[in-house]
Design an enzyme around this catalytic site. Sequence first.
Site, PDB file in Angstrom:
ATOM      1  N   CYS A 265       0.796  -1.239   0.000  1.00 47.69           N
ATOM      2  CA  CYS A 265       0.000   0.000   0.000  1.00 47.69           C
ATOM      3  C   CYS A 265       0.823   1.282   0.000  1.00 47.69           C
ATOM      4  O   CYS A 265       0.741   2.065  -0.942  1.00 47.69           O
ATOM      5  CB  CYS A 265      -0.940  -0.007   1.198  1.00 47.69           C
ATOM      6  SG  CYS A 265      -1.974  -1.468   1.235  1.00 47.69           S
TER       7      CYS A 265
HETATM    8  C1  UGA Z   1      -1.478   0.521   5.388  1.00 44.01           C
HETATM    9  C2  UGA Z   1      -2.289   1.515   6.256  1.00 44.01           C
HETATM   10  O1  UGA Z   1      -1.790   1.508   7.595  1.00 44.01           O
HETATM   11  C3  UGA Z   1      -3.775   1.157   6.254  1.00 44.01           C
HETATM   12  O2  UGA Z   1      -4.508   2.150   6.966  1.00 44.01           O
HETATM   13  C4  UGA Z   1      -4.269   1.097   4.810  1.00 44.01           C
HETATM   14  O3  UGA Z   1      -5.650   0.737   4.728  1.00 44.01           O
HETATM   15  C5  UGA Z   1      -3.445   0.084   4.046  1.00 44.01           C
HETATM   16  O4  UGA Z   1      -2.059   0.474   4.081  1.00 44.01           O
HETATM   17  C6  UGA Z   1      -3.965   0.017   2.626  1.00 44.01           C
HETATM   18  O5  UGA Z   1      -3.896   1.019   1.915  1.00 44.01           O
HETATM   19  O6  UGA Z   1      -4.542  -1.005   2.243  1.00 44.01           O
HETATM   20  P1  UGA Z   1      -0.379  -1.900   5.752  1.00 44.01           P
HETATM   21  O7  UGA Z   1       0.393  -1.607   4.515  1.00 44.01           O
HETATM   22  O8  UGA Z   1      -1.084  -3.192   5.874  1.00 44.01           O
HETATM   23  O9  UGA Z   1      -1.520  -0.755   5.994  1.00 44.01           O
HETATM   24  O10 UGA Z   1       0.629  -1.866   6.966  1.00 44.01           O
HETATM   25  P2  UGA Z   1       1.131  -0.832   8.087  1.00 44.01           P
HETATM   26  O11 UGA Z   1       0.925  -1.476   9.397  1.00 44.01           O
HETATM   27  O12 UGA Z   1       0.564   0.513   7.899  1.00 44.01           O
HETATM   28  O13 UGA Z   1       2.707  -0.811   7.788  1.00 44.01           O
HETATM   29  C7  UGA Z   1       3.249  -0.395   6.537  1.00 44.01           C
HETATM   30  C8  UGA Z   1       4.767  -0.339   6.617  1.00 44.01           C
HETATM   31  O14 UGA Z   1       5.194   0.764   7.427  1.00 44.01           O
HETATM   32  C9  UGA Z   1       5.429  -1.577   7.226  1.00 44.01           C
HETATM   33  O15 UGA Z   1       6.569  -1.927   6.464  1.00 44.01           O
HETATM   34  C10 UGA Z   1       5.838  -1.134   8.620  1.00 44.01           C
HETATM   35  O16 UGA Z   1       6.953  -1.823   9.125  1.00 44.01           O
HETATM   36  C11 UGA Z   1       6.157   0.329   8.381  1.00 44.01           C
HETATM   37  N1  UGA Z   1       6.024   1.171   9.598  1.00 44.01           N
HETATM   38  C12 UGA Z   1       4.821   1.349  10.195  1.00 44.01           C
HETATM   39  C13 UGA Z   1       7.156   1.791  10.110  1.00 44.01           C
HETATM   40  O17 UGA Z   1       8.276   1.671   9.589  1.00 44.01           O
HETATM   41  N2  UGA Z   1       7.009   2.579  11.238  1.00 44.01           N
HETATM   42  C14 UGA Z   1       5.822   2.779  11.842  1.00 44.01           C
HETATM   43  O18 UGA Z   1       5.769   3.533  12.844  1.00 44.01           O
HETATM   44  C15 UGA Z   1       4.688   2.143  11.311  1.00 44.01           C
END
Ligand code: UGA
Length: 430
Positions: A265
């Site tokens: 995403c």
């Molecule tokens: C993300 C959004 O959080 C959702 O709200 C959205 O609906 C979704 O994309 C989508 O468009 O379908 P997702 O990709 O499943 O969800 O995962 P996240 O938990 O948001 O993490 C994304 C990435 O960011 C991961 O690689 C995670 O490790 C990284 N991340 C997250 C960080 O490096 N630091 C943080 O503080 C949070």
Amino acid sequence: MNISVIGTGYVGLPAGAGLAKHGHQVTCVDIDEDKVEKINNGECPIFEKGLPELLDEVVSEGKLEATTDTKTAVKNADIVLLAVGTPMDEEGNINLDYIKQASEDVAEGMKERNGYQTIVVKSTVVPGTTENEVIPILEQSGKKAGEDFGICMNPEFLREGTALNDFLEPDRIVIGELDEKSGEQLEKMYSNFNAPIMRTGLKEAELIKYASNSILATKISFINEVGNLCKELGIDVYEVADGVGMDHRVKRDFLDSGAGFGGSCFPKDVRALIKFMEENKVEPRILQSVIDVNVDQKTKLVEQLEQHYPDLTDKKVAVLGLSFKPGTDDIRKSPAIPIIQELKDKGAKVKAYDPKAIENMKQKHPDIQYTSNYKKALENTDAGLIVTDWPEFNSISRKDLKTMKRPLLLEGRRMEYDLDEEDTAGITWP
Ligand code: UGA
């Protein structure tokens, strides 16, 4: 209400099961016969917390069924949710092939429907897509949008791994509507949900999705840039993030610094918004930097490894964690992919372990050694890189480090194990 959901991926299936839990009669549609058969047997075709149990429950209660027959599913539905994928092409444009095909199939079913129904775009699409691409295809049914049928754009904010919970307990529900009647019908579908509902236009709803993902990605790249400074200063970026996050205007969420964001995403949606801004003659200065910082961040661990071993030829390196985040087997845009590539390019010998994602990573990197647990991955290596913060890695002990040639763990994600400071180093913390 009778609801049909087109597409049974990470959005469609949790949404379908969640709506069935709230008392609706749900039909999930997919072109993949195996998936349909699995769902009808109460088996969950994707890895999502809580979904296998709920699916089993709603299928056995007769509240949810799956089919490959779009036409009948649409004919019988008060509301049709379009939840098919919108992947990115090489240039960063979103690929609308699936949504166009699904719209064509839906239009066929609409011809046989007597009376009003609402079609809802849940897939992530750039502003204007529902109006300019989806509606004209649906109107091939001979019916007119806003009169004979309603149309809404209802973006999804589900995270992989916690998709069901995010669906059942959303922060907000955004309903973009062409006509008031369709907005009302969709609001009724969500009447059992305990969340504020925002009613708005179609384009606004489409952009809310992109802007939401982009600001979260911006927070991550921002804290990673601050983290890179912290590393130079020998201070801990997590202390800084905690202090900044105490301001309610900022919030602490999504300020965890590390090896960058991956997944299906954030990288795709930020790139698609950049492209869309350029098409609309707006220079995407902030968002381009968000991507640039993220690309560099992903391989910073290898740079840090080279400070310990300037020549990586024949060095044995363990890579722990391959999925883009814990709780999923998804490796799309995972930092582990470029990290392993760089290690291979520099002549290192890679041993890799992940609790869920090994089979997927074998498709990308078939030529490295995979192990069945983290202990075996660490054995006899010159260093270990932690790329995904799977909780089990918090159990890594001094005894495990003793099996390495040299005890050295470089953390791309913040860990909570109890190890000696001189044996570990963080990507943006000491
Ligand atoms: C993300 C959004 O959080 C959702 O709200 C959205 O609906 C979704 O994309 C989508 O468009 O379908 P997702 O990709 O499943 O969800 O995962 P996240 O938990 O948001 O993490 C994304 C990435 O960011 C991961 O690689 C995670 O490790 C990284 N991340 C997250 C960080 O490096 N630091 C943080 O503080 C949070």
